[in-house]
Write a protein that holds these residues in place. Structure first.
Motif, mmCIF file in Angstrom:
data_model
loop_
_atom_site.group_PDB
_atom_site.id
_atom_site.type_symbol
_atom_site.label_atom_id
_atom_site.label_comp_id
_atom_site.label_asym_id
_atom_site.label_seq_id
_atom_site.Cartn_x
_atom_site.Cartn_y
_atom_site.Cartn_z
ATOM 1 N N GLY A 61 39.933 42.549 50.371
ATOM 2 C CA GLY A 61 41.224 42.085 49.908
ATOM 3 C C GLY A 61 42.176 42.786 50.783
ATOM 4 N N ILE A 62 43.155 42.398 51.281
ATOM 5 C CA ILE A 62 44.198 42.656 52.247
ATOM 6 C C ILE A 62 45.553 42.825 51.512
ATOM 7 N N ALA A 63 46.229 43.962 51.923
ATOM 8 C CA ALA A 63 47.672 44.106 51.307
ATOM 9 C C ALA A 63 48.646 42.926 51.550
ATOM 10 N N ASP A 64 48.167 42.128 52.624
ATOM 11 C CA ASP A 64 48.999 41.072 52.853
ATOM 12 C C ASP A 64 48.883 39.862 51.952
ATOM 13 N N GLY A 65 47.853 39.845 50.810
ATOM 14 C CA GLY A 65 47.583 38.950 50.010
ATOM 15 C C GLY A 65 46.367 37.908 50.444
ATOM 16 N N THR A 66 45.779 38.143 51.523
ATOM 17 C CA THR A 66 44.440 37.595 52.169
ATOM 18 C C THR A 66 43.279 38.190 51.480
ATOM 19 N N VAL A 67 42.279 37.100 51.467
ATOM 20 C CA VAL A 67 40.775 37.711 51.359
ATOM 21 C C VAL A 67 40.019 37.160 52.512
ATOM 22 N N ILE A 68 39.233 38.047 52.988
ATOM 23 C CA ILE A 68 38.496 37.795 54.239
ATOM 24 C C ILE A 68 36.949 38.068 53.806
ATOM 25 N N ALA B 100 46.352 46.771 55.770
ATOM 26 C CA ALA B 100 45.345 47.755 55.157
ATOM 27 C C ALA B 100 44.460 46.922 53.899
ATOM 28 N N VAL B 101 43.429 47.418 53.941
ATOM 29 C CA VAL B 101 42.244 46.760 53.109
ATOM 30 C C VAL B 101 42.403 47.556 51.765
ATOM 31 N N SER B 102 42.731 46.682 50.681
ATOM 32 C CA SER B 102 43.196 47.043 49.316
ATOM 33 C C SER B 102 42.016 47.035 48.395
ATOM 34 N N SER B 103 40.884 46.186 48.727
ATOM 35 C CA SER B 103 39.767 45.948 47.833
ATOM 36 C C SER B 103 38.395 45.448 48.858
#
Length: 116
Positions: free
Chosen positions: A20-27, A4-7
């Motif tokens: 910002g992704i729910a798994d803790g990554t940034v793309i 899920a995209v959270s930001s």
């Protein structure tokens, strides 16, 4: 969901944006190609809840549900600094106009001023 995209945040030149992704990554995405500009930036241990690009466009900040803030070099994907000071999720990040300071707001009820 972990994907899920959270930001989200636009780079000021409009050529890239970060998610910002729910798994803790940034793309970091390239607008022209619609593809990631770099491999996923993975340092956070929980969901990325806030993002903001530096006015120069060379760095992006990410804040997480783990209370940590990371400054990334947007051209290499390297984490250049980690900021700790909140005890709960980061709710918002905002650079000042010349990139010399940024604010972080947290679910812990505090706002902190940082000088990278």
């Amino acid at each position: 969901a972990e994907d899920a995209v959270s930001s989200v945040a636009w780079r000021r030149n409009g050529q890239q944006f970060a998610t910002g992704i729910a798994d803790g990554t940034v793309i970091i995405w390239d607008v022209a190609t619609g593809q990631p500009a770099l491999p996923a930036l993975a340092e956070h241990t929980e969901a990325v809840t806030a993002l903001d690009w530096a006015p120069s466009g060379t760095n992006v900040l990410s804040g997480s549900a783990d209370g940590e803030i990371i400054l990334w070099d947007a051209s290499t994907g390297t984490a250049t600094e980690t900021y700790s000071g909140h005890t709960d999720s980061i709710a918002a990040l905002d650079w000042n106009s010349d990139g010399t300071q940024f604010l972080s707001a947290s679910d812990d009820g505090t706002v902190l001023v940082w000088q990278p």
